[in-house]
Structures are given as C-alpha cells and as structure tokens.
Scaffold this motif. Sequence first.
Motif, PDB file in Angstrom:
ATOM      1  N   MET A 169      -5.680  -0.139  -7.289  1.00  0.00           N
ATOM      2  CA  MET A 169      -4.783  -1.146  -5.865  1.00  0.00           C
ATOM      3  C   MET A 169      -5.039  -0.720  -4.794  1.00  0.00           C
ATOM      4  SD  MET A 169      -3.977  -3.550  -8.242  1.00  0.00           S
ATOM      5  CE  MET A 169      -2.888  -5.190  -7.468  1.00  0.00           C
ATOM      6  N   ILE A 170      -4.459   0.430  -4.252  1.00  0.00           N
ATOM      7  CA  ILE A 170      -4.524   1.163  -3.372  1.00  0.00           C
ATOM      8  C   ILE A 170      -6.279   0.516  -3.163  1.00  0.00           C
ATOM      9  CG2 ILE A 170      -4.443   3.184  -2.038  1.00  0.00           C
ATOM     10  CD1 ILE A 170      -2.611   4.404  -3.832  1.00  0.00           C
ATOM     11  N   GLU A 171      -7.441   0.864  -3.673  1.00  0.00           N
ATOM     12  CA  GLU A 171      -8.841   0.841  -3.058  1.00  0.00           C
ATOM     13  C   GLU A 171      -8.847  -0.645  -2.889  1.00  0.00           C
ATOM     14  OE1 GLU A 171     -11.036   2.022  -5.905  1.00  0.00           O
ATOM     15  OE2 GLU A 171     -10.775   4.448  -5.571  1.00  0.00           O
ATOM     16  N   ARG A 172      -8.079  -1.131  -3.617  1.00  0.00           N
ATOM     17  CA  ARG A 172      -8.285  -3.064  -3.631  1.00  0.00           C
ATOM     18  C   ARG A 172      -7.351  -3.550  -1.911  1.00  0.00           C
ATOM     19  NH1 ARG A 172      -8.320  -7.380  -7.522  1.00  0.00           N
ATOM     20  NH2 ARG A 172      -7.960  -5.155  -9.099  1.00  0.00           N
TER      21      ARG A 172
ATOM     22  N   PRO B  35       0.374  10.454 -10.896  1.00  0.00           N
ATOM     23  CA  PRO B  35      -0.589  11.044 -10.832  1.00  0.00           C
ATOM     24  C   PRO B  35      -1.919  10.261 -11.639  1.00  0.00           C
ATOM     25  CG  PRO B  35       0.247  12.626 -10.868  1.00  0.00           C
ATOM     26  CD  PRO B  35       1.379  11.511 -11.244  1.00  0.00           C
ATOM     27  N   ASP B  36      -2.183  10.459 -12.868  1.00  0.00           N
ATOM     28  CA  ASP B  36      -3.375   9.680 -13.601  1.00  0.00           C
ATOM     29  C   ASP B  36      -3.401   8.877 -14.185  1.00  0.00           C
ATOM     30  OD1 ASP B  36      -3.946  13.276 -13.873  1.00  0.00           O
ATOM     31  OD2 ASP B  36      -2.071  12.890 -15.460  1.00  0.00           O
ATOM     32  N   ASP B  37      -2.576   8.189 -13.029  1.00  0.00           N
ATOM     33  CA  ASP B  37      -2.365   6.547 -13.204  1.00  0.00           C
ATOM     34  C   ASP B  37      -3.290   5.534 -12.390  1.00  0.00           C
ATOM     35  OD1 ASP B  37      -1.862   3.750 -13.589  1.00  0.00           O
ATOM     36  OD2 ASP B  37       0.814   4.225 -13.835  1.00  0.00           O
ATOM     37  N   GLU B  38      -4.611   5.858 -12.942  1.00  0.00           N
ATOM     38  CA  GLU B  38      -5.830   4.750 -12.509  1.00  0.00           C
ATOM     39  C   GLU B  38      -5.609   3.548 -11.734  1.00  0.00           C
ATOM     40  OE1 GLU B  38      -8.510   6.124 -11.415  1.00  0.00           O
ATOM     41  OE2 GLU B  38      -7.919   8.161 -11.977  1.00  0.00           O
ATOM     42  N   TYR B  39      -4.400   2.873 -12.477  1.00  0.00           N
ATOM     43  CA  TYR B  39      -4.686   1.269 -12.320  1.00  0.00           C
ATOM     44  C   TYR B  39      -3.829   1.976 -10.303  1.00  0.00           C
ATOM     45  CZ  TYR B  39      -1.218  -3.029 -11.383  1.00  0.00           C
ATOM     46  OH  TYR B  39      -0.872  -3.539 -10.121  1.00  0.00           O
ATOM     47  N   TYR B  40      -2.882   2.170 -10.377  1.00  0.00           N
ATOM     48  CA  TYR B  40      -2.445   2.047  -8.471  1.00  0.00           C
ATOM     49  C   TYR B  40      -3.342   3.052  -7.997  1.00  0.00           C
ATOM     50  CZ  TYR B  40       2.272   2.027 -10.868  1.00  0.00           C
ATOM     51  OH  TYR B  40       3.648   1.392 -11.534  1.00  0.00           O
ATOM     52  N   ARG B  41      -4.471   3.453  -8.353  1.00  0.00           N
ATOM     53  CA  ARG B  41      -5.282   4.541  -7.654  1.00  0.00           C
ATOM     54  C   ARG B  41      -6.475   2.885  -6.917  1.00  0.00           C
ATOM     55  NH1 ARG B  41      -6.267   9.148  -6.980  1.00  0.00           N
ATOM     56  NH2 ARG B  41      -5.818  10.063  -8.799  1.00  0.00           N
TER      57      ARG B  41
ATOM     58  N   HIS C 246       0.509  -1.148   0.078  1.00  0.00           N
ATOM     59  CA  HIS C 246       0.350  -0.035  -0.185  1.00  0.00           C
ATOM     60  C   HIS C 246       0.395   1.154  -0.059  1.00  0.00           C
ATOM     61  CE1 HIS C 246      -2.816   3.144   1.544  1.00  0.00           C
ATOM     62  NE2 HIS C 246      -3.489   2.228   0.975  1.00  0.00           N
ATOM     63  N   GLU C 247       1.329   0.912   0.892  1.00  0.00           N
ATOM     64  CA  GLU C 247       3.096   2.519   0.811  1.00  0.00           C
ATOM     65  C   GLU C 247       3.677   2.212  -0.758  1.00  0.00           C
ATOM     66  OE1 GLU C 247       5.484   1.859   4.009  1.00  0.00           O
ATOM     67  OE2 GLU C 247       3.771   1.797   5.232  1.00  0.00           O
ATOM     68  N   GLN C 248       4.218   1.439  -0.963  1.00  0.00           N
ATOM     69  CA  GLN C 248       4.479   1.786  -2.533  1.00  0.00           C
ATOM     70  C   GLN C 248       3.636   2.451  -3.028  1.00  0.00           C
ATOM     71  OE1 GLN C 248       8.045   0.403  -3.686  1.00  0.00           O
ATOM     72  NE2 GLN C 248       8.668   1.001  -1.057  1.00  0.00           N
ATOM     73  N   PHE C 249       2.270   1.539  -3.715  1.00  0.00           N
ATOM     74  CA  PHE C 249       1.256   2.332  -4.438  1.00  0.00           C
ATOM     75  C   PHE C 249       0.911   4.054  -4.378  1.00  0.00           C
ATOM     76  CE2 PHE C 249       0.690  -2.554  -4.655  1.00  0.00           C
ATOM     77  CZ  PHE C 249       0.821  -2.835  -6.217  1.00  0.00           C
TER      78      PHE C 249
END
Length: 394
Positions: free
Chosen positions: A385-388, A377-383, A366-369
């Motif tokens: 993964m954090i939500e997951r 900031p525009d990469d929805e994949y990381y957002r 979570h910290e890394q993501f």
Amino acid sequence: MLFVCLLFLGHAAGVFRIEPGTASLPAFSAAWPVLGGLVLTVDFLLLATIGLLLSFSLPQLEPLPASLLTLGCTVPPVYLSYTGVLQPGVLPMEYYLLIILILFVINVLISYYAYSHQRQQIIDTFSHYVPVEVVRQLCREPDSFSLEGESRELTVLFADLVNFTRVAEQLEPMELTRLLNRHFDVMSSILLDHDATIDKYIGDSVMAFWGAPLVQHDQSSKALDAAFAMQEAVAELSRDFAERDWPTLDLCIGINRGDMNVGNIGSSKRASYTVIGDAVNVASRLERLTREYRVPIITSAHVVQSSPDYTFRQLDRLVLRGKQKPANIYQPLFKGASTANGDDAWLGMHDRAIELYIKGHYLQAHEQFSELLKLKPDDEYYRGMIERIDRLFD
C-alpha cells in the motif's frame, strides 16, 4: 426359466414326486419315454409362456408394473385348472403358483443386488467430488436436491498456485505431474473434509463451492475454514518439496458468496455439475487480486456478513473488472474475536488508514500505513500500500 422347465418335466415324467406323506424317485430310464410327449401339451406351453414372459419382462419393469404382471400371470393357470383344461396329474395348479412366486422372488433379489451395487458405485464415484455423507444422504433422499439448473445463494472458492510457470520450468514433466498430483490430493482431501463440492481442476487451480447439492447454512464459515487449512497444508507441502529439491509453493484463494446458477451444465454429449453466474466471476477476480495486495486470501463483503465467527480487515474499495459499482474487499485474519495481543488497537489503526486511503487523503494514509508496517514488519500488504501511494505521486 431352465429350473422351471426341469421342475415341470421331472414332475410330469415321474422322475420325482413332491406330495404330502410321499416321496419317490424312480429310475431315469423309465421316465425318458414320457418326456418327449410332454413338450407339446397345454400344460407345458402355458408354463413355458408364463416363465419366458416373467423372465424377460420382470427385469425391465418398475416394482409396481412387475407386481401387477406377476399377479396377472396367476390368472390363466387358476382359470384353466378350474375349467379342466390343465391336467392335475401332470402338474398341480399349486406348482404353477409356486413357480410364478419363485420367479418373482428371484427377480426381486437380483434387482436388489443390482440396485445395491449401483448405489455403491454412485457413492464411490461422487465421493471424489462431494463428501461421502452428502452422497449417502442424496441416495436416501433423492428428492432433497435437483441436478436441473436452479438459482441458489452459494459460496464459491478459487485456489491457484502463484508463479506456477516458474515452478513448471524447474521440473521435468514427470516430476511436475507428481508435484501437482500430490498438491491436488492434499487440497481435495481438505475441501471434502470441509463438506465442499469440488467443481473442477483448471491447470494448477481448483474450484469448489458450498451450499449445493444440499443446503448448508454455515457455508461461508466452512469455506473459510477450508481456506486456512489449505494455506497450512501448502506450507507443510513446501517443506516436504524443499527436501526433494522441488520448488516451494504459494497458494492464493478468492472466496465469494452470492446468487448463482447450479446444476448440470454442458452439452448433450457431456455435462458437469457446476456453478455459473456473476458471483462466480467475482470470486475468480478476488483470487487474482491476492497477488496485487500481497495477501493469501481475499473475500467479498457478502462473506464477511455471513461469517460472524471470523475477524477480517478491509483491504480496499475498488471497482472490479467488468463491474460498475465499487466493492469492498477483505482479508480474513483468524477465527474468533480480536481481543488478544493488542489486535483491537492494531485493527483500529488499520481501519483509520483504510478510511483515509479510500477518501483520497493519501499523504495521511501513507503515514498510517508506515506506522502499521513498523508494527507489523512482516506484513507485505502494508508495504504494498505504501508503494501504491508512492506511485501516485511519481
């Protein structure tokens, strides 16, 4: 055949004579009384029989049987002429041979025209599904492929519009049809430009594959090139649609490479040249996962291994629906090596985050993501993964 009869009757009745050093054309009135008695002669019956036989048989035969039949038809006039049954004064033996040759040549010319026309029709028809150069090569080398089912290693692509139901609700049926036709026209052109075989259109999605009917050693790279070109084209189409007050489009693509069966598959009433197999199903499931992982393109490890000219990032390791073993899934990022704009450092951080996540170290992941999201900031994949990870601790 009508020409043959006219030639025979005209010569025999004296309407004209074609002989070395002479040429005559008497009045037709003098020839009419002679014509009636010629029809029942052995000469005319033999010529009519040969003419009818060749006229009706040659178009139905292959080249070798047709040549043998033509050669066989020269035997009766030669034999009967030497035995004295035929009358040289009515029609010389050479005329029989010339007429047989003329009938054969006419059949060859007609057959060649029909073949050329049929070949062009095949090229025109299949060029809607396969690149024109591929169709031409298939016509030149028909033994280089088979329409029967066979197992091959192919690359298959599924492309589907996101939230198409929402798009359909905003448009009238005629407008929706125009939008889809425009979309498919652009996508099909891109696929054919990248040497794909278009398999089918399924609603708002398209399926294509590489590696058949002709073998393609760079099939995975061609599929990835096509996928990126399709994404660029959809963005351009969306700008055009926005000017018409039409909904914008988003395209999701799944690509897999593996062993599958390719050939004519269907019923005795209707069949299509298509691919089936577990590798095809995997490509379809990868396409559906793009929504969950919020990326435009997802590929399998097999595509990564066969595309050294592309840079990928791993998205996850999971068990696909219907499978038992976990598999790695990837997103193609760009063509070429990751050497510019700090890509190496970013991808190194990404690899560490994915490794932590797969091993179950969710807090560290979570910290890394979160760090990666700050970097991108525009990469929805990381957002996503954090939500997951957050949902795991809810």
